[in-house]
Structure formats: C-alpha cells, structure tokens
Enzyme design. Structure first.
Site, short mmCIF file in Angstrom:
data_model
loop_
_atom_site.label_atom_id
_atom_site.label_comp_id
_atom_site.label_asym_id
_atom_site.label_seq_id
_atom_site.Cartn_x
_atom_site.Cartn_y
_atom_site.Cartn_z
N HIS A 73 0.84 -1.20 0.00
CA HIS A 73 0.00 0.00 0.00
C HIS A 73 0.88 1.25 0.00
O HIS A 73 0.87 2.04 0.94
CB HIS A 73 -0.94 -0.01 1.21
CG HIS A 73 -1.88 -1.17 1.23
ND1 HIS A 73 -1.51 -2.44 1.63
CD2 HIS A 73 -3.21 -1.25 0.88
CE1 HIS A 73 -2.55 -3.25 1.53
NE2 HIS A 73 -3.59 -2.56 1.09
N HIS A 207 -15.18 -2.83 -1.26
CA HIS A 207 -14.98 -1.58 -0.53
C HIS A 207 -14.51 -0.48 -1.47
O HIS A 207 -13.88 -0.75 -2.50
CB HIS A 207 -14.02 -1.74 0.65
CG HIS A 207 -12.61 -2.14 0.33
ND1 HIS A 207 -12.27 -3.30 -0.33
CD2 HIS A 207 -11.42 -1.54 0.62
CE1 HIS A 207 -10.95 -3.40 -0.44
NE2 HIS A 207 -10.42 -2.34 0.11
N GLU A 254 -8.86 -5.75 -5.57
CA GLU A 254 -7.91 -6.58 -4.82
C GLU A 254 -8.25 -8.06 -4.90
O GLU A 254 -7.37 -8.92 -4.72
CB GLU A 254 -7.88 -6.15 -3.35
CG GLU A 254 -7.23 -4.81 -3.10
CD GLU A 254 -7.23 -4.43 -1.62
OE1 GLU A 254 -6.56 -3.44 -1.28
OE2 GLU A 254 -7.90 -5.11 -0.81
#
Length: 299
Positions: A73, A207, A254
C-alpha cells in the site's frame, strides 16, 4: 486433516506440495484493533470469532511455508516504482512504518531458496517477476498472519511475500492472475524438498475508500464471488475490471489476488475438487466487507 509434521505426499515423492489455500481480507483497522487491545469490544467480537475455527485449523495443519499474495500500500513501492508482480527473496522482512510506526508484530522469516526457485521457474514460464531482496511488509501481509496465527512472539512459519499491483492502473486481469497461480503451483511442485506449502490470497472484499461511493459494500456480489471461487474459478477469472469496480468498488479489484491462490489448487490441473474447511463473511469492519475461506487439496 493432515498435520504439518506428517511427511507430504507428492506426485514426485520428496518434492514440495501445496496442501491448502487460504483467503482473507487484510483490513488495516483489524490490525489496529489487535494492536490496541480492542478485540473484545462488541464491534469487533463477531469478526474475530469468525476466525477462531481457522486458528484451530492452522494449529492442526501448520505448513512449513506460506506463499502469501498481497498488495503493498505505497509502503515499499510508491508511485516511483510500481511492479505488477514482485516476489520477496530475502531471509527476513521487517514490518513497515505505514505512517504511525511499524506494527508491533514479529519480523517475517522468508525462505530464500524456495522463493528463488519459484522466481526462476515462473519467469521461465513467461511471467515477468520483480525480484525483491529488500522489502518491508505492511498490513496487507501482517493482518492475515494475525488472523490465522494470533499474536505470537515469533511467526511459526516461513513466508514468501508476493506483491501484486492492484493500487495503480493498469492492474493485471483476473485471467492473468489465475494463470499465474497455475505457474506457481508447477514451480512449487518441482522444488526438490518435502515442504508443506500453503498459498494465501489476501485483500478485498467489496470496498471503496474515496469519491461519491465511498463506503460501498455489496454483500450479495461478495457472496456470489465466494460461491464461484469455490465452484467455478476458471469462469470467475473472466470477470472484467469494470465489473469489479462497478459491483465491488474501486478497491474491490484486490480480489484478483485471490485468483492467484485459487489457480494454484490441484483441481485446476485436473485433480479432485478441494475440501471447503471454513467459510466466513462479515460486514462491516471499518468500511469494508471481510471475506474468508480455507480450501484443502484432496488426494
């Protein structure tokens, strides 16, 4: 169920084999709840309870090595360098400082020999990997480790970190990831040491962290994804990027990392269907849906 102490049986006796695949979200707020002692708070109890069967299964089926697919990240790889696929080949990996200090978790011990073998084999199968000898690992890797192993003084397995770019477009397709999982299985099975290996796919589920749809969670789509991952992974791999974004939010992409782990399972290469050990789904954790599966290869 086979324990890690049992001698692995392989197509070529004495070689490594993949015994199971594990799939888990890696929500950073889960790590914060663990680090700050909030796991017994009412908000968090249902989530952590859902992983209790998994922790027991892991005690009974501990591997020698975990090949852990995750995404960095913007910790080790910022916008200056963005590898699509990167394999960690070092002997150890320190927890990263993600802006508030490193998480209070153990260093990750690598397996340089197996990692180098996988890199050699997969590159020869025409997948271009970035080989990383200096890598710090963030919550994408350490949160799933906590969920499966708790909070030990030292992680009880060696880990090969495998980063996938799902942060900055262009990102790899589901089909590319599924095919890569098959190449990784072939690589592991050709390693001439009798290692028990698990492959983990992490990230997701639905999300979105920004824009007008921030906070999006799509429970129905997530559970259909779990159904299809178990029963029809090759068809699931054909799902387009735009469907992930439309149905699961901008960060839902993801989930292509789960397809790497699923592609490495024996049934994809003509073996028996895997055994579903545990399935769990929970919303919300912070502003994210949490999904989890354990699939065992069957002989």
């Amino acid at each position: 169920m086979e324990s890690a102490q049992a001698a692995p049986k392989t197509a070529a006796q004495g070689h490594a084999r993949i015994t199971a695949s594990v799939y888990s979200s890696h929500v950073p707020a889960i790590g914060a709840a663990i680090d700050m002692g909030k796991t017994e708070e009412p908000y968090w109890v249902p989530l952590f309870k859902g992983f209790e069967p998994s922790k027991q299964w892991m005690k009974d089926n501990r591997p020698d090595v975990v090949f852990l697919v995750y995404n960095d990240h913007a910790t080790s790889f910022d916008l200056g360098v963005i590898p699509t696929f990167a394999i960690g080949t070092a002997a150890e990996f320190e927890p990263a400082d993600e802006g508030y200090g490193p998480r209070p978790v153990p260093k990750v011990k690598g397996h340089p020999e197996l990692a180098s073998h996988i890199a050699q084999s997969v590159i020869q199968q025409d997948f271009d990997l970035t080989i990383v000898n200096d890598l710090k690992v963030d919550h994408g890797l350490t949160v799933p480790m906590n969920l499966m192993f708790g909070s030990p003084d030292a992680w009880p397995v060696q880990v090969i970190p495998f980063h996938v770019n799902v942060v900055q477009y262009p990102v790899p397709s589901g089909q590319r990831c599924f095919a890569l999982g098959q190449a990784i299985r072939r690589a592991i099975e050709s390693y001439d040491q009798p290692l028990n290996v698990q492959i983990w796919g992490t990230g997701g589920m639905s999300h979105q962290l920004q824009g007008p749809r921030a906070g999006l969670i799509n429970k129905d789509w997530d559970n259909r994804f779990l159904d299809r991952l178990i029963a029809e992974p090759a068809e699931l791999a054909k799902v387009s990027h735009i469907e992930y974004v439309r149905e699961a939010g901008s960060e839902g992409i993801e989930l292509v990392m789960w397809l790497i782990a699923r592609g490495a399972m024996a049934d994809v290469a003509g073996g028996k269907p895997p055994k579903l050990v545990h399935r769990f789904f929970h919303v919300p954790a912070s502003n994210t849906a949490v999904g989890h599966l354990i699939l065992e290869n069957t002989l």
